[in-house]
Design an enzyme around this catalytic site. Structure first.
Site: not given
Ligand code: KIV
Length: 283
Positions: A132, A63-64, A201, A134, A102
């Site tokens: 993925k 999602d960057s 991270e 978080e 993401d």
């Protein structure tokens, strides 16, 4: 006169000749714990996926992309539709890597059922092998729910950018003993819930190493530790596309400078009528 024609997809930009590489699988990545390091880069477009695919084990449609592609200030504004569009493009551009998409902020946190519905959409509409998400202990139930229902999950602990508003910034985490213990507990919970790998991270090196030594699944570090089972970088950072170079980034090229030089050369050629030449014209 015939009105039919054949589109030569073999030579189109979208479909270059596919290379006969077999795609890696989620269990193959899982088995890499403590073995050959897992190579992961982000990719957001089909063409970049084509270029990175044979060098990587995993491609992350991170999602960057909110910041890298769309110029957003944080990943919080990224939508599920954005992730699906780019995820599908990366799957179309790759033959070898495990593609992970993401889950964006707001698409999975409310409940395991919400996460399943949206993750299933990602899997169906992109063809990716995994998602993925978080979060640590708070997301363990959700990871378990997805993993038990056929959706492979990569966890993401430590600095979790979607929580930037709660964390107050992007600084390295785990500097105090208490915070390090919390993050270690997050990693243990994510692994126990059934994540087949996890991104670690922005944590102090000792914590990245400790997590890797503790959990059974491969850890993929970004600003974590060289001891992690693999490494990931945002591809545009690795290529030198941005002026800002965070501490955890190594620039393997200076593409921004090379694009700038190429654009300047093109602009001068147009202005001085040196482009196009006869070579580029249909005479
Ligand atoms: O979105 C992303 O690119 C990521 C990587 C930084 C791991 O989550």
């Amino acid at each position: 006169m015939s009105t039919t024609f054949t589109l030569d997809t073999a030579t189109s930009r979208a479909h270059p000749v596919p290379e006969p590489l077999r795609r890696l699988t989620v269990p193959a990545i899982q088995k890499r714990k403590g073995g050959e390091p897992v190579v992961m880069l982000t990719a957001y477009t089909a063409r970049m996926a084509q270029l990175l695919d044979k060098h990587c084990d995993m491609l992350l449609v991170g999602d960057s992309l909110g910041q890298v592609i769309y110029g957003l200030d944080t990943t919080v504004k990224v939508t599920l539709d954005m992730m699906i569009a780019h995820g599908a493009a990366v799957v179309r551009g790759s033959y070898h890597s495990v593609v992970v998409v993401d889950m964006p902020f707001g698409s999975y946190e409310a409940s395991p059922a919400q996460a399943f519905e949206n993750a299933a959409r990602v899997m169906k509409e992109t063809g990716a092998a995994a998602v993925k998400l978080e979060g640590g202990t708070a997301m363990a139930e959700t990871i378990h729910f997805l993993a038990r229902r056929g959706i492979p999950v990569v966890g993401h602990v430590g600095l979790t950018p979607q929580a930037v508003n709660a964390l107050g910034g992007y600084g390295a985490r785990g500097r105090s003993a208490a915070e390090a213990e919390t993050i270690l507990a997050d990693a243990v919970a994510v692994a126990a819930a059934g994540a087949f790998a996890m991104v670690v991270e922005g944590v102090v090196e000792t914590l990245g190493r400790r997590i890797t030594e503790t959990v059974a699944c491969p850890t993929i570090g970004i600003g974590a530790s060289a001891a992690c089972d693999g490494q990931v970088l945002v591809v545009d950072d690795m290529l030198g596309m941005f002026e800002r170079v965070p501490r955890f980034v190594e620039r393997f090229d200076d593409l921004a400078q090379r694009i700038d030089a190429a654009a300047a050369t093109y602009a001068a050629a147009v202005r001085e009528r040196r482009f196009p030449t006869e070579k580029q014209l249909y005479l």
